[in-house]
Design a protein around this motif. Structure first.
Motif, mmCIF file in Angstrom:
data_model
loop_
_atom_site.group_PDB
_atom_site.id
_atom_site.type_symbol
_atom_site.label_atom_id
_atom_site.label_comp_id
_atom_site.label_asym_id
_atom_site.label_seq_id
_atom_site.Cartn_x
_atom_site.Cartn_y
_atom_site.Cartn_z
ATOM 1 N N ASN A 176 -28.696 -23.324 124.574
ATOM 2 C CA ASN A 176 -29.595 -24.488 124.514
ATOM 3 C C ASN A 176 -29.029 -25.605 123.656
ATOM 4 O OD1 ASN A 176 -31.189 -22.693 125.855
ATOM 5 N ND2 ASN A 176 -32.473 -22.236 124.065
ATOM 6 N N HIS A 233 -27.189 -13.979 116.953
ATOM 7 C CA HIS A 233 -27.790 -14.605 115.785
ATOM 8 C C HIS A 233 -28.968 -13.774 115.309
ATOM 9 C CE1 HIS A 233 -30.716 -16.045 118.667
ATOM 10 N NE2 HIS A 233 -29.754 -16.733 119.316
ATOM 11 N N PHE A 273 -33.696 -22.317 112.448
ATOM 12 C CA PHE A 273 -33.312 -21.946 113.815
ATOM 13 C C PHE A 273 -34.128 -20.742 114.279
ATOM 14 C CE2 PHE A 273 -30.780 -19.098 116.478
ATOM 15 C CZ PHE A 273 -30.590 -19.896 117.592
ATOM 16 N N HIS A 274 -34.270 -19.783 113.358
ATOM 17 C CA HIS A 274 -35.023 -18.586 113.697
ATOM 18 C C HIS A 274 -36.456 -18.940 114.076
ATOM 19 C CE1 HIS A 274 -36.041 -14.213 113.096
ATOM 20 N NE2 HIS A 274 -37.262 -14.771 113.107
ATOM 21 N N LEU A 312 -29.004 -9.040 106.534
ATOM 22 C CA LEU A 312 -27.804 -9.612 107.167
ATOM 23 C C LEU A 312 -26.821 -10.104 106.104
ATOM 24 C CD1 LEU A 312 -29.375 -11.550 110.169
ATOM 25 C CD2 LEU A 312 -27.671 -9.721 110.306
ATOM 26 N N HIS A 313 -27.367 -10.808 105.108
ATOM 27 C CA HIS A 313 -26.466 -11.363 104.095
ATOM 28 C C HIS A 313 -25.858 -10.282 103.223
ATOM 29 C CE1 HIS A 313 -27.128 -15.846 104.502
ATOM 30 N NE2 HIS A 313 -27.902 -15.309 105.436
ATOM 31 N N HIS A 360 -32.208 -14.140 114.957
ATOM 32 C CA HIS A 360 -33.403 -14.011 115.787
ATOM 33 C C HIS A 360 -33.160 -13.042 116.929
ATOM 34 C CE1 HIS A 360 -36.430 -15.471 118.825
ATOM 35 N NE2 HIS A 360 -37.200 -15.199 117.755
ATOM 36 N N THR A 374 -25.526 -22.486 120.824
ATOM 37 C CA THR A 374 -26.179 -21.596 121.798
ATOM 38 C C THR A 374 -26.206 -22.245 123.168
ATOM 39 O OG1 THR A 374 -28.346 -22.575 121.429
ATOM 40 C CG2 THR A 374 -27.698 -20.766 119.970
ATOM 41 N N TYR A 400 -23.561 -13.451 114.104
ATOM 42 C CA TYR A 400 -22.962 -12.356 113.331
ATOM 43 C C TYR A 400 -22.199 -11.446 114.259
ATOM 44 C CZ TYR A 400 -26.108 -13.883 109.627
ATOM 45 O OH TYR A 400 -26.743 -14.627 108.672
ATOM 46 N N ARG A 433 -23.078 -8.765 105.242
ATOM 47 C CA ARG A 433 -21.943 -9.666 105.276
ATOM 48 C C ARG A 433 -21.156 -9.566 103.976
ATOM 49 N NH1 ARG A 433 -22.339 -16.128 105.376
ATOM 50 N NH2 ARG A 433 -23.302 -15.571 103.405
ATOM 51 N N THR A 483 -32.646 -13.350 100.080
ATOM 52 C CA THR A 483 -31.359 -13.500 100.753
ATOM 53 C C THR A 483 -30.318 -14.047 99.784
ATOM 54 O OG1 THR A 483 -32.569 -13.995 102.761
ATOM 55 C CG2 THR A 483 -30.218 -14.494 102.757
ATOM 56 N N GLU A 517 -30.898 -23.787 107.414
ATOM 57 C CA GLU A 517 -30.728 -24.060 108.841
ATOM 58 C C GLU A 517 -30.924 -22.796 109.657
ATOM 59 O OE1 GLU A 517 -27.063 -25.988 109.699
ATOM 60 O OE2 GLU A 517 -27.435 -26.043 111.861
ATOM 61 N N GLN A 569 -27.934 -25.540 120.651
ATOM 62 C CA GLN A 569 -28.358 -25.558 119.254
ATOM 63 C C GLN A 569 -27.318 -24.843 118.407
ATOM 64 O OE1 GLN A 569 -32.198 -23.935 120.197
ATOM 65 N NE2 GLN A 569 -33.192 -25.466 118.891
ATOM 66 N N ARG A 570 -27.209 -25.294 117.146
ATOM 67 C CA ARG A 570 -26.277 -24.632 116.252
ATOM 68 C C ARG A 570 -26.947 -23.386 115.686
ATOM 69 N NH1 ARG A 570 -22.390 -25.881 112.038
ATOM 70 N NH2 ARG A 570 -23.980 -25.724 110.406
ATOM 71 N N ALA A 571 -26.246 -22.255 115.703
ATOM 72 C CA ALA A 571 -26.837 -21.031 115.151
ATOM 73 C C ALA A 571 -25.736 -20.206 114.511
ATOM 74 C CB ALA A 571 -27.522 -20.221 116.240
ATOM 75 N N ARG A 572 -26.147 -19.419 113.544
ATOM 76 C CA ARG A 572 -25.164 -18.557 112.891
ATOM 77 C C ARG A 572 -25.108 -17.224 113.636
ATOM 78 N NH1 ARG A 572 -23.739 -18.422 106.884
ATOM 79 N NH2 ARG A 572 -25.891 -18.828 106.373
ATOM 80 N N TRP A 630 -20.614 -20.140 112.787
ATOM 81 C CA TRP A 630 -21.594 -21.021 113.427
ATOM 82 C C TRP A 630 -21.113 -21.312 114.845
ATOM 83 C CZ3 TRP A 630 -26.270 -22.477 111.497
ATOM 84 C CH2 TRP A 630 -26.524 -22.106 110.151
ATOM 85 N N MET A 674 -28.724 -11.706 97.675
ATOM 86 C CA MET A 674 -27.687 -10.885 98.295
ATOM 87 C C MET A 674 -26.309 -11.512 98.115
ATOM 88 S SD MET A 674 -29.284 -8.423 99.132
ATOM 89 C CE MET A 674 -31.024 -8.125 99.050
ATOM 90 N N TYR A 686 -33.044 -11.337 107.096
ATOM 91 C CA TYR A 686 -31.969 -12.164 106.550
ATOM 92 C C TYR A 686 -31.359 -11.608 105.266
ATOM 93 C CZ TYR A 686 -32.693 -15.210 110.383
ATOM 94 O OH TYR A 686 -32.742 -15.675 111.644
#
Lengths: 115, 872
Positions: free
Chosen positions: A77, A32, B23-24, A59-60, A34, A75, A84, A63, B60, B19, A79-82, A72, B63, A56
């Motif tokens: 922990n 993700h 999260f970050h 990243l976008h 982070h 993790t 890549y 993509r 972002t 989100e 948690q939901r995370a995106r 998605w 993008m 970000y």
């Protein structure tokens, strides 16, 4: 507006190199945003510090180019995370970027330390 | 791309990005907590490390590639919210824009319909009118019959050419004869225009021969009125001018020959070939240029043809030439100048409205500096701020444009009913798609124009200042820009008011022109006589008898003081003319023939009209057929032919209904304005109707009381004297006079409205600027008052500021007016564009300016020093 603090022992990223670093980092597996930031910092022994905010948009953009894909996931922990991951197209791109980078480093080296 | 799935995906992407960033930040904070930082500090430093969250998210989103549209939508939403939040500002700006754009749209829809759109015929650009060109005085003249035949045979430029002649037609039905406007046309007229009939057929060559069939083509209007729009009208007979004619065709609605609109029926000309050489100049023509023939080629061709006819028949044609005029130009005539002046005027009004809105926006931008600074600090890029302000302007402009379009949509049909009957192409004026596109374009242009100044003030370097100063003080650059805009507004308003004032003054002068006769209590009826006769002599005799009979009966009415006739009524734009010369001098050579206007009048005409007789007598019952032929002159004709001599008893040779003959001058009448109130009287020769009867007759009846009350009695007497005779255009002479200046009246009304609008907008502009500046300087005023300044001096200070602006604007406006009003010269009567009236106009603007400053000036003196100082 407050002036940004001056960078001390950090090196500002060259234009365009962030893309390469992200692709490189994702070579080890999906991650993700982070995590990618942490990885870049860690593998450069804290010299290269990516301003998190600029991660970000990059990243976008990657993509959109189709070099990385996202999904998605949960993790460790819970948690939901995106996450890549590198695509086939991205792998090719990385190879191209790497060879370009090598040429540039060699060229700069020749300028800076003439034999 | 379908909108709904796109919006759904869009909103999902947005929430996912949120989100992701959340999260970050959580991860980063957790990392720092794990390192031992206290949770609060960890969260704060995570946020700080991330940088500007809004900006990052915004970048972002960029993008994703499709955010330009979304950004526009977002800014539009925001702009709408801003508009709702300041209703006073919005209302004033919208009103100014709606008026400006509405007036411009309405004016453009007229210009579009009259000047820009091609005439409603296929390939209308090839339609022309061909005229004879007289040796002197005027460029176009109606065409002599044989010349028309020669032109038709010899020209190489036209696919076809047709002659036409306007002639009222007498219709009878159920014992109530009426006269309607008719047009005699040669075959080919309808083919040249290219409009097919709605029903039946049009006039063919076999109809257009002497002794040919009695046929008639109806206008759509007459078909509706007379035949109730029935299909089986074709083949029916109707009595036209006393003889039965077969209806062969009906034209579609809206069809008209544009230079002669309002025609109800079309008859074949049926020229007698043997009369062609003897005829005078009577006909208008219409022709269709061959493909690939230019106007200049056709004109050169026609000059060559006319040169040939001049050589062949010098007595008729010496020194005469020919000229070709596009039908559109002929139709529009001098209306073009008027319309362009009015369009220019309305453009100024729009400019004033835009300057006004720009000023309002600038003032508001100043008030919003704090908001904008905050938005910049929160991550709005400079481009984004610019974009947002531009969106606000655009939304304002489009809303104003929409309101303006509605105004025009409602206003234009109303304006159309106000147009005088002679206004060219009036029926075609409408708010169509072209006009809508124009409005849209103008609105966007306005939005860009008035939005650009405030938007350019978005300057990152100065944004920080906005935060510190708390948005209280306007910058000097702002202020001078605002002042410049107000000065521009005032100068444009001065220009318009001067223009409107000149037109108004010119119109008042025109209105007060003495026509030379007394139009009050004078009833007029126009008719075409159509007696059946076996010979020309008998025809003339019957015409004379008809009028004599009608006049005798009308004069016997108790409500009638006197009655008379003239063949073409003054101030209707109609007049005939002929050649005449002194009988005691040799005949002038062909091409140098002298002559002038001719009026055929009955006995008692001058007394009935109230035209002073200066010498001799007027026609009376002694002047009959068979008695010595006589004539009267007006002053201009006496001056031209008998300078320094007494014309009474002198003789002239005149060519009128029969070849040249000698007539004796028996009287001298005062000049009247026959052709137009603003035209100097032309030399005119009067011939007695009893001796030289014309088919055209206008009865003039001086009544004892209000003249319209006598209409039915007069009509009854006409019926009794001539049972089949209809009349048309029954109106009072006062209405005839009034209609003759309907155009300048309309011009003055429109320009007056524009001038008032401009004045109001400029006053609003001064008011806004001064009151804003007072508001900005509240603190200064408070301190001045606290230090003992008299309220009077404060008021003077504020007034001075407004007056200085007004004076600067007036100076610039006067300079512009001196330069520009000469374009009005052709529309003005008897005054020069540098009339003293401009001073009056300027004082009106000045008064408005002072009124604009007075309210804020009073407000300035009411500042409570204590309140102001506490605010700091």
């Amino acid at each position: 507006m407050a002036q940004p603090e001056p960078y001390q022992n950090r090196i500002e990223l060259l234009q365009g190199t962030l893309d390469m670093l992200i692709l490189r980092t994702l070579q080890w597996g999906p991650c993700h945003g982070h995590g990618i930031g942490l990885a870049i910092r860690a593998s450069s022994a804290d010299v290269l510090q990516v301003e998190h905010g600029s991660l970000y948009p990059a990243l976008h953009r990657l993509r959109r180019e189709g070099w990385i894909a996202s999904e998605w996931k949960i993790t460790q922990n819970k948690q939901r995370a995106r996450y890549y991951r590198l695509t086939a197209k991205g792998r090719k791109r990385l190879a191209a970027e790497e060879s370009r980078w090598d040429r540039m480093v060699a060229a700069i080296a020749r300028v800076m330390r003439p034999a | 791309m379908r909108l709904w799935p796109w919006l759904k995906r869009r909103s999902r992407e947005n929430s996912e990005l949120d989100e992701e960033i959340r999260f970050h930040l959580l991860q980063e904070a957790q990392l720092r907590i794990d390192r031992g930082e206290p949770p609060d500090a960890a969260r704060r430093s995570a946020l700080r490390d991330f940088g500007n969250v809004t900006l990052a998210a915004e970048l972002t989103r960029q993008m994703w590639g499709w955010s330009a549209l979304e950004r526009a939508a977002q800014d539009l939403r925001f702009a709408a919210r801003m508009m709702r939040r300041s209703p006073a500002f919005t209302a004033v700006a919208l009103a100014a824009l709606a008026l400006g754009i509405g007036a411009t749209t309405a004016m453009f829809s007229v210009v579009n319909a009259v000047l820009l759109r091609p005439l409603p015929f296929p390939d209308a650009g090839r339609l022309v009118m061909v005229w004879e060109r007289p040796p002197e005085g005027g460029l176009t003249n109606v065409v002599q019959t044989q010349n028309f035949f020669d032109w038709r045979k010899r020209n190489r430029s036209f696919e076809n050419i047709a002659a036409l002649f306007r002639l009222p037609a007498n219709l009878e039905s159920e014992g109530d004869p009426v006269q309607v406007p008719g047009l005699r046309v040669t075959a080919g007229f309808f083919e040249i225009l290219g409009t097919p009939p709605l029903l039946g057929r049009t006039i063919r060559p076999e109809d257009d021969v002497t002794g040919g069939p009695g046929v008639v083509v109806l206008s759509h209007g007459l078909w509706q009125r007379r035949f109730g729009s029935r299909q089986e009208t074709i083949g029916r007979k109707m009595i036209v001018d006393g003889s039965a004619r077969e209806v062969i065709g009906v034209m579609p609605p809206g069809f008209a020959f544009p230079a002669i609109p309002r025609v109800d029926l079309y008859l074949p000309m049926q020229i007698h070939p043997s009369e062609a050489l003897l005829d005078g100049r009577n006909y208008s023509t219409v022709a269709r240029l061959r493909r690939n023939t230019s106007l200049a080629d056709a004109a050169a061709d026609m000059r060559a043809v006319a040169a040939q006819t001049a050589r062949e028949r010098p007595d008729m044609n010496a020194k005469w030439s020919a000229t070709v005029v596009p039908l559109l130009e002929q139709t529009v005539g001098d209306t073009r100048t008027t319309l362009l002046v009015l369009l220019g005027a309305v453009a100024f009004v729009l400019l004033i409205a835009c300057a006004n809105v720009s000023n309002l926006l600038l003032m508001r931008a100043n008030a919003r500096r704090r908001e904008i600074a905050v938005r910049a600090a929160l991550g709005a890029g400079r481009w984004r701020l610019f974009h947002q302000l531009a969106m606000e302007s655009l939304l304002l402009a489009l809303a104003g444009g929409f309101a303006g379009f509605l105004l025009a949509w409602w206003g234009v049909p109303a304006v159309r009913t106000l147009l005088p009957a002679t206004f060219p192409r009036a029926g075609e004026i409408e708010v169509d798609r072209g006009v809508l596109a124009f409005t849209l374009l103008v609105s966007v242009a306005c939005g860009l124009f008035f939005g650009i100044f405030p938007a350019l003030q978005v300057d990152r370097g100065r944004l920080g200042e906005g935060l510190r100063a708390g948005g209280r003080y306007g910058s000097a650059a702002h202020r001078s820009l605002r002042n410049l805009l107000v000065v521009t507004e005032v100068s444009l308003a001065v220009l318009l008011v001067v223009g409107a004032g000149l037109m108004l003054r010119s119109f008042v002068l025109l209105h007060e022109v003495d026509p030379g006769f007394r139009p009050e209590r004078l009833l007029t009826l126009r008719m075409m006589l159509f007696p059946q006769a076996s010979s020309f002599a008998q025809l003339l005799e019957r015409r004379a008898a008809l009028v004599a009979g009608m006049l005798e009966r009308i004069r016997a009415l108790p409500q009638v003081e006197s009655a008379a006739s003239i063949h073409m009524l003054p101030l209707t734009g109609l007049q005939s003319g002929t050649w005449y010369y002194r009988a005691d001098r040799p005949a002038p050579p062909p091409g140098d023939m002298s002559g002038g206007d001719v009026s055929v009048v009955s006995d008692d005409y001058f007394r009935t009209m109230g035209i002073p007789l200066l010498a001799g007598r007027e026609f009376d019952l002694r002047d009959r057929r068979g008695s010595p032929h006589v004539a009267l002159l007006n002053q201009a004709a006496a001056r031209a032919n008998f300078p320094g001599e007494n014309p009474i008893g002198k003789r002239v040779k005149v060519t009128w209904s029969m070849g040249p003959e000698e007539v004796e001058i028996v009287g001298l009448a005062a000049d009247i304005r026959h052709n137009a109130l603003d035209a100097t009287p032309e030399p005119c020769l009067f011939l007695p109707h009893a001796q030289q009867p014309s088919g055209f007759v206008s009865l003039v009846v001086r009544t004892r009381a209000q003249s319209l009350s006598a209409v039915s009695a007069v009509k009854e007497q006409i019926r009794a004297a001539a049972p089949h005779q209809g009349a048309q255009e029954i109106e009072t002479m006062e209405d005839v006079v009034s209609a003759s200046i309907a155009r300048p009246r309309l011009d003055v009304a429109i320009l007056g409205v524009f001038g008032l609008l401009a004045l109001a907008l400029a006053a609003l502009g001064i008011y806004a600027v001064v009151s804003y500046s007072v508001e900005q300087r509240t603190r200064e005023m408070g301190i001045r008052l606290a230090l003992g300044a008299a309220p009077r001096s404060i008021r003077r200070m504020v007034l001075r500021e407004g007056l200085l602006l007004a004076l600067a604007g007036i100076g610039a406006g006067l300079a512009a007016a001196l330069g520009l009003t000469r374009y009005l010269a052709s529309l003005l009567y008897a005054i020069r564009p540098t009339d003293a009236l401009v001073y009056a106009a300027v004082s009106a603007v000045l008064a408005a300016a002072i009124a604009g400053c007075f309210v804020p000036a009073r407000r300035a003196t009411r500042v409570d020093p204590a309140v102001v100082l506490r605010e700091e």
